[in-house]
Every structure is written in structure tokens, then in C-alpha cells.
Design an enzyme around this catalytic site. Structure first.
Site, mmCIF file in Angstrom:
data_model
loop_
_atom_site.group_PDB
_atom_site.id
_atom_site.type_symbol
_atom_site.label_atom_id
_atom_site.label_comp_id
_atom_site.label_asym_id
_atom_site.label_seq_id
_atom_site.Cartn_x
_atom_site.Cartn_y
_atom_site.Cartn_z
ATOM 1 N N LEU A 111 0.884 -1.149 0.000
ATOM 2 C CA LEU A 111 0.000 0.000 0.000
ATOM 3 C C LEU A 111 0.925 1.202 0.000
ATOM 4 O O LEU A 111 1.812 1.311 0.853
ATOM 5 C CB LEU A 111 -0.906 -0.002 1.233
ATOM 6 C CG LEU A 111 -2.048 1.014 1.285
ATOM 7 C CD1 LEU A 111 -3.004 0.821 0.107
ATOM 8 C CD2 LEU A 111 -2.811 0.910 2.597
ATOM 9 N N ASP A 112 0.756 2.110 -0.970
ATOM 10 C CA ASP A 112 1.674 3.229 -1.138
ATOM 11 C C ASP A 112 1.927 3.971 0.163
ATOM 12 O O ASP A 112 1.040 4.090 1.016
ATOM 13 C CB ASP A 112 1.119 4.225 -2.158
ATOM 14 C CG ASP A 112 1.099 3.672 -3.571
ATOM 15 O OD1 ASP A 112 1.815 2.688 -3.824
ATOM 16 O OD2 ASP A 112 0.369 4.221 -4.412
ATOM 17 N N LYS A 113 3.130 4.519 0.284
ATOM 18 C CA LYS A 113 3.486 5.304 1.459
ATOM 19 C C LYS A 113 2.511 6.454 1.679
ATOM 20 O O LYS A 113 2.175 6.795 2.817
ATOM 21 C CB LYS A 113 4.909 5.840 1.302
ATOM 22 C CG LYS A 113 5.421 6.640 2.487
ATOM 23 C CD LYS A 113 6.854 7.093 2.263
ATOM 24 C CE LYS A 113 7.369 7.895 3.454
ATOM 25 N NZ LYS A 113 8.770 8.345 3.238
#
Length: 237
Positions: free
Chosen positions: A104-106
Site C-alpha cells: 500500500l503506497d506510502k
């Protein structure tokens, strides 16, 4: 079974650490110094520094592995690399050695699953499982029905068309989107195709597992029903 995997499954250390111990000559199998890549079978006696390897015991009704659902906050990176500041493993600080299933993207938040069972990660991530992933998205411009229909049909991302998905409006500047894909930064790139910039992105569901009332930073153990939903037909957890 590979020796490093056998050692890690007892809870003695990670596979990487096991390989280091083996390479340093500290591991024997049936009294013979082991080599990296060695295999072991039933009845083999594995020793580290001359001490028998203790088998992890599992009480009746207890799971052998850890499976958790975390509400990942913005700014946490989904990596096991301890050198990365804000890595998800240090953030959770679980007593077991765990790692994330997928990413899950930063800059995104929401539901992500973590486990101590490396053998099921690929099974969960395999495309043929078709696990739905549901997101709530806020953007910088109004979202029209035409845009939502276009996203649902598919748009070019990373040189390929995204698979058909489900979309619905959430107020003037938001939408709900349900995917069965997980291309890198997929939703942000899909929005950019329609000149929209994502301001907030929250994943609220992975298959049968819902974010529900978890607040950012909170986590819980998965239920048996959720595990069965993630891995139908899987006998042991």
C-alpha cells in the site's frame, strides 16, 4: 524441506539469519556440519551451537502463525527493510517476525494484511484468486459520471489497459472503486488519466476482510472466517 526454512519454522530465527548460522558452521544435521541449501527430513537431528533445535509447540486450538489486519497510516512504508525509516515491521513491532502481504503506497492509508506465514503470501496474491480490493478516494476536482464510467471500463496504465472495475460516487470530489488488480500506484494513475489528482486514498477492504472501525495505527488478528475467505480450501493456518 530446506534447512533454513525448517529452522525458521521453529521460531529460532529468520531464514536469512539461519543461512548466516549455517554459513558460519554453527549448524549440524545428524552430527555433520550443514551447508547452505541443505535439505532435512523427518527424524533428522538439527543442532545450533551444539544445542538441539527446539520444535515450536502449538497448543490445541491455537494457530501456528500470525495473521493481522492493520490500518496503515500515511507515511509508513510497506517494506521489511530495517534500514528504511518508518518501515511497517518496526511500526507494528509485533513479537513475531511478520511481513506485509502486498503493498500500500506510502502516501496512502488503510487496510493491509501481515503474517508470519511466508508459505501463504503467494497464494493470497495470485491473480487467479481475484480478491477484490475496495478504496475510498478524494480528488482535487469534481468527479463526473462520465469519468467513473471511463475508469470502470479501463484506462491505460504502465502500457496496459486496467481490468474492468466497479466505481460509484462519494460526494462531489470523491468516489469508491473496487479492483481485482494491484498495479503500482494504479488508482492514482487512473485518476491522472482524467486530470484528477488524488488527495486522499484509503483502502477499506481486501476480499472478506474489512477495515471497519480500525483507526490509523491500530491492528487486530484475522478471524477464522476471514482466513477461510482469503484462502478457500486451505486446511491449516
Amino acid at each position: 524441506m530446506r534447512l533454513n526454512k525448517h529452522i525458521s519454522e521453529t521460531g529460532a530465527c529468520s531464514r536469512r539469519e539461519a543461512d548466516r548460522l549455517i554459513a558460519d558452521g554453527r549448524v549440524t544435521v545428524n552430527g555433520i556440519r550443514a551447508r547452505v541449501g541443505s535439505e532435512v527430513g523427518d527424524g533428522d537431528i538439527v543442532m545450533i551451537d551444539g544445542q538441539p533445535l527446539q520444535t515450536r509447540s502449538v497448543a490445541p486450538g491455537k494457530r501456528r502463525h500470525v495473521y493481522i489486519a492493520l490500518h496503515k497510516p500515511v507515511g509508513i512504508t510497506c517494506t521489511t527493510e530495517s534500514s528504511v525509516k518508518g518501515n511497517i515491521v518496526d511500526f507494528v513491532d509485533h513479537r513475531e517476525r511478520i511481513f506485509p502481504i502486498g503493498r500500500l503506497d506510502k502516501d496512502s492509508e488503510g487496510l493491509i494484511l501481515l503474517t508470519s506465514n511466508g508459505d501463504i503470501v503467494n497464494a493470497i496474491l495470485r491473480a487467479e484468486n481475484k480478491l477484490e480490493k475496495e478504496y475510498l478516494v478524494t480528488v482535487n476536482h469534481p468527479v463526473s459520471q462520465e469519468i467513473l464510467r471511463g475508469m470502470a471500463r479501463g484506462v491505460p496504465v504502465h502500457g496496459q489497459m486496467t481490468l474492468p472495475c466497479r466505481t460509484s460516487p462519494l460526494g462531489k470530489f470523491g468516489f469508491r472503486i473496487t479492483l481485482v488488480q494491484g498495479l503500482n500506484r494504479q488508482i492514482r494513475l487512473m485518476a491522472a488519466h482524467f486530470n484528477l489528482r488524488v488527495k486522499q486514498l484509503i483502502r477499506v477492504r481486501i476480499g472478506p476482510v474489512k477495515l471497519a472501525h480500525l483507526k490509523p495505527g491500530q491492528w487486530r488478528n484475522l478471524t477464522d472466517a476471514e482466513l477461510r475467505g482469503l484462502l478457500p480450501g486451505h486446511a491449516e493456518f
